[in-house]
Design an enzyme around this catalytic site. Structure first.
Site, PDB file in Angstrom:
ATOM      1  N   HIS A  55       0.961  -0.990  -0.038  1.00 57.95           N
ATOM      2  CA  HIS A  55       0.006  -0.037   0.112  1.00 57.95           C
ATOM      3  C   HIS A  55       0.941   1.154   0.018  1.00 57.95           C
ATOM      4  O   HIS A  55       1.884   1.304   0.582  1.00 57.95           O
ATOM      5  CB  HIS A  55      -0.961   0.113   1.272  1.00 57.95           C
ATOM      6  N   GLU A 182     -11.142  -6.224  -4.889  1.00 57.58           N
ATOM      7  CA  GLU A 182     -10.926  -7.121  -3.980  1.00 57.58           C
ATOM      8  C   GLU A 182     -12.367  -7.019  -3.194  1.00 57.58           C
ATOM      9  O   GLU A 182     -12.575  -5.760  -2.401  1.00 57.58           O
ATOM     10  CB  GLU A 182      -9.868  -7.014  -3.195  1.00 57.58           C
ATOM     11  N   HIS A 221     -12.094 -13.748   2.692  1.00 58.46           N
ATOM     12  CA  HIS A 221     -13.090 -12.864   2.434  1.00 58.46           C
ATOM     13  C   HIS A 221     -14.352 -13.842   1.853  1.00 58.46           C
ATOM     14  O   HIS A 221     -15.634 -13.609   2.244  1.00 58.46           O
ATOM     15  CB  HIS A 221     -12.827 -11.827   1.271  1.00 58.46           C
ATOM     16  N   ASP A 246      -5.441 -13.426  -3.720  1.00 59.74           N
ATOM     17  CA  ASP A 246      -5.111 -13.215  -2.282  1.00 59.74           C
ATOM     18  C   ASP A 246      -5.200 -14.572  -1.413  1.00 59.74           C
ATOM     19  O   ASP A 246      -6.305 -15.014  -1.408  1.00 59.74           O
ATOM     20  CB  ASP A 246      -5.710 -12.110  -1.452  1.00 59.74           C
ATOM     21  N   ASP A 258      -7.005 -13.811   8.271  1.00 64.97           N
ATOM     22  CA  ASP A 258      -5.554 -13.776   7.422  1.00 64.97           C
ATOM     23  C   ASP A 258      -4.611 -14.852   7.798  1.00 64.97           C
ATOM     24  O   ASP A 258      -3.514 -14.569   8.012  1.00 64.97           O
ATOM     25  CB  ASP A 258      -5.205 -12.387   7.436  1.00 64.97           C
ATOM     26  N   ASP A 288      -1.786 -12.842   1.076  1.00 69.00           N
ATOM     27  CA  ASP A 288      -2.401 -11.778   2.162  1.00 69.00           C
ATOM     28  C   ASP A 288      -2.695 -12.185   3.349  1.00 69.00           C
ATOM     29  O   ASP A 288      -3.921 -12.306   3.781  1.00 69.00           O
ATOM     30  CB  ASP A 288      -3.436 -11.143   1.454  1.00 69.00           C
TER      31      ASP A 288
HETATM   32  C1  DIG Z   1      -7.138  -6.743   2.848  1.00 70.08           C
HETATM   33  O1  DIG Z   1      -7.367  -8.295   2.386  1.00 70.08           O
HETATM   34  C2  DIG Z   1      -6.504  -6.240   1.388  1.00 70.08           C
HETATM   35  C3  DIG Z   1      -5.490  -5.145   1.748  1.00 70.08           C
HETATM   36  O2  DIG Z   1      -4.516  -5.614   2.492  1.00 70.08           O
HETATM   37  C4  DIG Z   1      -5.155  -4.687   0.465  1.00 70.08           C
HETATM   38  O3  DIG Z   1      -5.919  -3.575  -0.114  1.00 70.08           O
HETATM   39  C5  DIG Z   1      -5.484  -5.885  -0.480  1.00 70.08           C
HETATM   40  C6  DIG Z   1      -4.106  -6.297  -1.269  1.00 70.08           C
HETATM   41  O4  DIG Z   1      -3.982  -7.445  -1.287  1.00 70.08           O
HETATM   42  N1  DIG Z   1      -6.017  -7.005   0.516  1.00 70.08           N
HETATM   43 MN    MN Z   2      -6.615  -8.889   0.705  1.00 71.89          MN
HETATM   44 MN    MN Z   3      -7.908 -10.268   4.481  1.00 72.11          MN
END
Ligand code: DIG
Ligand code: MN
Ligand code: MN
Length: 388
Positions: A55, A182, A221, A246, A258, A288
């Site tokens: 980021h 995402e 997610h 991710d 995560d 991620d």
């Molecule tokens: C969270 O799952 C999001 C942030 O960490 C980032 O914007 C994105 C990139 O992998 N995943």
């Molecule tokens: Mn992510």
């Molecule tokens: Mn996440």
């Protein structure tokens, strides 16, 4: 003997925020000292990663002076050069600073919406400066705690207007960049707009430049939404929209954990790896995720190595599944087709419809045979547990 050692061709990447996570959680402060972006690049080089993502504010703190920013970028660039790591993806932090407390692109305050665009353009420039070819948008704060606060339609329109703006920006600057959206159903907001990969796939088709925009599905997610992750990835792939991914893991019905890839649902992780390898997905395998709060930086390295090792173990298991004679014989039997139904399947014609309506089916007989999926699934378990 496979040592499961990561190599650049595996394209394993980590965000600065993953191995750089200091272990803070909603009920506890940081447990690990902070490391600079350059130090994190060396750590990732040590464990065998291919690339590092960031980021904007993982790399350049939001209040850094231009001189500080240049110094950080110089050290980061040197670390990349000496480790050989690349930067395949970048993204914007539109969720940490209090200014985004009610979202960024969907905020009810036009000053916030405008500021978010400015911040994102500068962050896109930064990502391109380091060679990023994929730019991720995660709308962590694009949501509500109360639907009295915002029109869900207006929120989608504001999101669309912003994404159209950035597509035009990238075209105007002639950036070789793809955008990956995402999804996440909730956390940190009570409910987040465009909550799943499926919602994002539908939303992309309403944009002015849908060809520039794909998705970045995340295991945790989709699991938070109670969905089969591989199915969402397969749908994105089939639509030509799997621009990034991710990888992590997640216990159902919990906040976004995560977790280290494959550490919770090994079978789901197997089907995901098998899918990516079967279709020869050629993008980053981005983790991620972050180490348990219990860990020191040696534990963080264990976490990073574990993500990559598990992926490579499951890649080998997928090859074993594909090579297993009994599995393949079962799949051939299960998918047998003597061609008798060919006149009725495929595209519509009036003749086909008329003939099909006249055809006599023996429904009871068709229902008789067992599908042998129990045997097939047990073979999968045997392969996964190494007992075959
Ligand atoms: C969270 O799952 C999001 C942030 O960490 C980032 O914007 C994105 C990139 O992998 N995943
Ligand atoms: Mn992510
Ligand atoms: Mn996440």
């Amino acid at each position: 003997m496979n040592t499961y050692n990561p190599k650049p061709e595996h394209q394993f990447t980590f965000g600065l925020w993953t191995v750089g996570s200091r272990g803070r959680d909603p009920f506890g402060s940081e447990v690990r000292e902070s490391k600079t972006p350059a130090e994190l690049v060396y750590l990732l080089g040590e464990v065998g990663a291919y690339g590092v993502n960031f980021h904007d504010n993982d790399l350049i703190p939001i209040d850094a002076t231009p001189a500080e920013a240049e110094s950080i970028k110089k050290a980061f660039r040197q670390a990349l050069a000496s480790t050989g790591l690349v930067v395949p993806m970048a993204t914007t932090n539109l969720f940490s600073d209090p200014v985004f407390k009610d979202g960024a692109f969907t905020s009810n305050d036009p000053k916030v919406r405008a500021y978010a665009r400015q911040k994102t353009m500068k962050s896109i420039d930064l990502g391109v400066e380091f060679g990023a070819k994929v730019y991720v948008f995660w709308g962590g704060r694009e949501g509500v705690e109360t639907d009295s606060s915002k029109s869900a339609v207006e929120a989608i329109k504001r999101t669309r207007e912003a994404l159209n703006f950035f597509c035009e920006y990238a075209l105007d600057r002639k950036y070789d960049l793809k955008f990956a959206l995402e999804a996440k159903p909730n956390e940190p907001r009570g409910d987040i707009y465009n909550p799943t990969t499926g919602h994002m796939l539908a939303f992309i088709e309403t944009l002015d430049h849908p060809e520039m925009v794909g998705v970045n599905p995340e295991v945790a997610h989709e699991h938070m939404a109670g969905l089969n992750f591989m199915h969402g990835v397969a749908q994105a792939w089939e639509a030509g929209k799997l621009f990034h991914i991710d990888l992590n893991d997640q216990y159902p019905g919990r906040y976004d954990q995560d977790l280290r890839f494959g550490s919770r649902d090994l079978k789901a992780a197997f089907y995901l790896v098998k899918f990516l390898e079967d279709v020869k997905y050629n993008g980053s395998r981005h983790f991620d995720a972050h180490a348990y709060r219990t860990e020191d930086y040696e534990g963080v390295k264990d976490f990073a190595r574990g993500c990559m090792r598990t992926y490579l173990i499951l890649k080998e298991k997928a090859a074993q599944f594909n090579a297993d004679a009994e599995v393949q014989a079962l799949l051939a039997e299960i998918n047998a087709d003597d061609g008798a139904m060919a006149p009725f399947l495929g595209k519509y014609t009036p003749e086909k419809a008329a003939a099909l309506k006249e055809h006599a089916f023996d429904r009871v007989a068709i229902a008789q045979p067992g599908r042998k999926y129990e045997r097939l699934d047990q073979l999968t378990i045997d392969i996964l547990t190494g007992t075959r």
